[in-house]
Design a protein around this motif. Structure first.
Motif, PDB file in Angstrom:
ATOM      1  N   ALA A   1     115.566  13.232  31.405  1.00  0.00           N
ATOM      2  CA  ALA A   1     115.654  12.233  32.241  1.00  0.00           C
ATOM      3  C   ALA A   1     115.739  10.833  31.558  1.00  0.00           C
ATOM      4  CB  ALA A   1     114.417  12.313  33.333  1.00  0.00           C
ATOM      5  N   ARG A   2     114.707  10.629  30.817  1.00  0.00           N
ATOM      6  CA  ARG A   2     114.801   9.198  30.282  1.00  0.00           C
ATOM      7  C   ARG A   2     115.974   8.817  29.517  1.00  0.00           C
ATOM      8  NH1 ARG A   2     114.187   4.243  30.431  1.00  0.00           N
ATOM      9  NH2 ARG A   2     113.572   3.042  28.249  1.00  0.00           N
ATOM     10  N   PHE A   3     116.352   9.845  28.558  1.00  0.00           N
ATOM     11  CA  PHE A   3     117.531   9.563  28.062  1.00  0.00           C
ATOM     12  C   PHE A   3     118.755   9.467  28.854  1.00  0.00           C
ATOM     13  CE2 PHE A   3     121.409  10.934  25.665  1.00  0.00           C
ATOM     14  CZ  PHE A   3     121.299  10.134  24.648  1.00  0.00           C
ATOM     15  N   GLN A   4     118.760  10.070  29.836  1.00  0.00           N
ATOM     16  CA  GLN A   4     120.021  10.013  30.940  1.00  0.00           C
ATOM     17  C   GLN A   4     119.861   8.446  31.567  1.00  0.00           C
ATOM     18  OE1 GLN A   4     122.127  12.217  31.543  1.00  0.00           O
ATOM     19  NE2 GLN A   4     123.055  10.794  33.049  1.00  0.00           N
ATOM     20  N   GLN A   5     118.727   8.012  31.770  1.00  0.00           N
ATOM     21  CA  GLN A   5     118.452   6.653  32.273  1.00  0.00           C
ATOM     22  C   GLN A   5     119.067   5.664  31.295  1.00  0.00           C
ATOM     23  OE1 GLN A   5     114.390   6.612  33.009  1.00  0.00           O
ATOM     24  NE2 GLN A   5     114.862   6.434  35.289  1.00  0.00           N
ATOM     25  N   GLN A   6     118.729   6.013  30.186  1.00  0.00           N
ATOM     26  CA  GLN A   6     119.143   4.938  29.037  1.00  0.00           C
ATOM     27  C   GLN A   6     120.657   4.716  28.735  1.00  0.00           C
ATOM     28  OE1 GLN A   6     116.994   6.555  25.741  1.00  0.00           O
ATOM     29  NE2 GLN A   6     115.091   5.099  26.129  1.00  0.00           N
ATOM     30  N   ALA A   7     121.176   6.147  28.936  1.00  0.00           N
ATOM     31  CA  ALA A   7     122.714   6.278  28.772  1.00  0.00           C
ATOM     32  C   ALA A   7     123.351   5.861  29.744  1.00  0.00           C
ATOM     33  CB  ALA A   7     122.883   7.704  28.569  1.00  0.00           C
ATOM     34  N   GLU A   8     122.792   6.068  31.105  1.00  0.00           N
ATOM     35  CA  GLU A   8     123.721   5.301  32.230  1.00  0.00           C
ATOM     36  C   GLU A   8     123.362   3.692  32.268  1.00  0.00           C
ATOM     37  OE1 GLU A   8     121.492   7.107  35.622  1.00  0.00           O
ATOM     38  OE2 GLU A   8     122.731   9.144  35.097  1.00  0.00           O
ATOM     39  N   ALA A   9     122.422   3.298  31.629  1.00  0.00           N
ATOM     40  CA  ALA A   9     122.559   2.000  31.472  1.00  0.00           C
ATOM     41  C   ALA A   9     123.499   1.529  30.513  1.00  0.00           C
ATOM     42  CB  ALA A   9     121.018   1.582  31.093  1.00  0.00           C
ATOM     43  N   VAL A  10     123.825   2.197  29.399  1.00  0.00           N
ATOM     44  CA  VAL A  10     124.641   1.573  28.668  1.00  0.00           C
ATOM     45  C   VAL A  10     126.204   1.660  29.141  1.00  0.00           C
ATOM     46  CG1 VAL A  10     125.848   2.226  26.191  1.00  0.00           C
ATOM     47  CG2 VAL A  10     123.355   2.422  26.334  1.00  0.00           C
ATOM     48  N   VAL A  11     126.471   2.857  29.878  1.00  0.00           N
ATOM     49  CA  VAL A  11     127.689   3.034  30.642  1.00  0.00           C
ATOM     50  C   VAL A  11     127.774   1.805  31.576  1.00  0.00           C
ATOM     51  CG1 VAL A  11     129.082   4.534  32.096  1.00  0.00           C
ATOM     52  CG2 VAL A  11     127.758   5.559  30.075  1.00  0.00           C
ATOM     53  N   ALA A  12     126.644   1.716  32.450  1.00  0.00           N
ATOM     54  CA  ALA A  12     126.970   0.405  33.458  1.00  0.00           C
ATOM     55  C   ALA A  12     127.366  -0.956  32.565  1.00  0.00           C
ATOM     56  CB  ALA A  12     125.706   0.247  34.224  1.00  0.00           C
ATOM     57  N   ALA A  13     126.411  -1.105  31.565  1.00  0.00           N
ATOM     58  CA  ALA A  13     126.659  -2.372  30.815  1.00  0.00           C
ATOM     59  C   ALA A  13     128.083  -2.544  30.370  1.00  0.00           C
ATOM     60  CB  ALA A  13     125.674  -2.496  29.643  1.00  0.00           C
ATOM     61  N   ARG A  14     128.509  -1.450  29.748  1.00  0.00           N
ATOM     62  CA  ARG A  14     129.939  -1.290  29.252  1.00  0.00           C
ATOM     63  C   ARG A  14     131.126  -1.546  30.202  1.00  0.00           C
ATOM     64  NH1 ARG A  14     134.295   2.277  28.854  1.00  0.00           N
ATOM     65  NH2 ARG A  14     133.111   3.683  30.391  1.00  0.00           N
ATOM     66  N   GLY A  15     130.846  -0.904  31.491  1.00  0.00           N
ATOM     67  CA  GLY A  15     131.507  -1.399  32.620  1.00  0.00           C
ATOM     68  C   GLY A  15     131.642  -2.740  33.033  1.00  0.00           C
ATOM     69  N   ALA A  16     130.310  -3.310  32.942  1.00  0.00           N
ATOM     70  CA  ALA A  16     130.334  -4.627  33.467  1.00  0.00           C
ATOM     71  C   ALA A  16     130.918  -5.794  32.539  1.00  0.00           C
ATOM     72  CB  ALA A  16     128.777  -5.298  33.566  1.00  0.00           C
ATOM     73  N   PHE A  17     130.866  -5.178  31.124  1.00  0.00           N
ATOM     74  CA  PHE A  17     131.539  -6.306  30.214  1.00  0.00           C
ATOM     75  C   PHE A  17     132.874  -5.796  30.250  1.00  0.00           C
ATOM     76  CE2 PHE A  17     133.378  -5.936  25.835  1.00  0.00           C
ATOM     77  CZ  PHE A  17     133.087  -7.094  25.275  1.00  0.00           C
ATOM     78  N   LEU A  18     133.363  -4.792  30.300  1.00  0.00           N
ATOM     79  CA  LEU A  18     134.919  -4.638  30.512  1.00  0.00           C
ATOM     80  C   LEU A  18     135.448  -5.269  31.693  1.00  0.00           C
ATOM     81  CD1 LEU A  18     135.265  -0.785  29.581  1.00  0.00           C
ATOM     82  CD2 LEU A  18     135.883  -2.895  28.222  1.00  0.00           C
ATOM     83  N   ASP A  19     134.768  -5.170  32.732  1.00  0.00           N
ATOM     84  CA  ASP A  19     135.022  -6.012  34.161  1.00  0.00           C
ATOM     85  C   ASP A  19     135.222  -7.778  33.757  1.00  0.00           C
ATOM     86  OD1 ASP A  19     135.415  -3.687  35.504  1.00  0.00           O
ATOM     87  OD2 ASP A  19     133.383  -3.979  36.814  1.00  0.00           O
ATOM     88  N   ALA A  20     134.375  -7.911  33.232  1.00  0.00           N
ATOM     89  CA  ALA A  20     134.142  -9.698  32.837  1.00  0.00           C
ATOM     90  C   ALA A  20     135.183  -9.749  31.957  1.00  0.00           C
ATOM     91  CB  ALA A  20     132.832  -9.926  32.384  1.00  0.00           C
ATOM     92  N   CYS A  21     135.636  -8.891  30.916  1.00  0.00           N
ATOM     93  CA  CYS A  21     136.937  -9.384  30.121  1.00  0.00           C
ATOM     94  C   CYS A  21     138.165  -9.119  30.841  1.00  0.00           C
ATOM     95  CB  CYS A  21     136.971  -8.061  28.987  1.00  0.00           C
ATOM     96  SG  CYS A  21     135.610  -8.121  27.717  1.00  0.00           S
ATOM     97  N   GLY A  22     138.257  -8.435  31.715  1.00  0.00           N
ATOM     98  CA  GLY A  22     139.421  -8.025  32.735  1.00  0.00           C
ATOM     99  C   GLY A  22     139.347  -9.503  33.465  1.00  0.00           C
ATOM    100  N   GLU A  23     138.308 -10.062  33.953  1.00  0.00           N
ATOM    101  CA  GLU A  23     138.412 -11.261  34.840  1.00  0.00           C
ATOM    102  C   GLU A  23     138.885 -12.279  34.031  1.00  0.00           C
ATOM    103  OE1 GLU A  23     134.527 -11.613  36.976  1.00  0.00           O
ATOM    104  OE2 GLU A  23     134.985  -9.583  37.746  1.00  0.00           O
TER     105      GLU A  23
END
Length: 59
Positions: free
Chosen positions: A25-47
């Motif tokens: 469960a902890r690893f899943q939380q960490q992995a989800e945080a990475v995926v969310a941060a990647r999405g935010a980064f890609l969105d910022a780049c797109g903007e």
């Protein structure tokens, strides 16, 4: 700059990812945080790219 802040968040989340984490469960939380941060980064780049394209068209 939103892109720089998003990149810093992505680096931090990736750094927090413990590949030897035994608690699934902890690893899943960490992995989800990475995926969310990647999405935010890609969105910022797109903007930023969208803004640059708009400025170039206006010139």
């Amino acid at each position: 700059m939103p892109v720089i802040a998003a990149a810093e968040d992505l680096v931090a989340a990736t750094g927090d990812l413990e590949l030897n984490e035994k608690d699934g469960a902890r690893f899943q939380q960490q992995a989800e945080a990475v995926v969310a941060a990647r999405g935010a980064f890609l969105d910022a780049c797109g903007e930023d790219l969208s803004y640059i394209r708009t400025v170039r068209v206006a010139i």
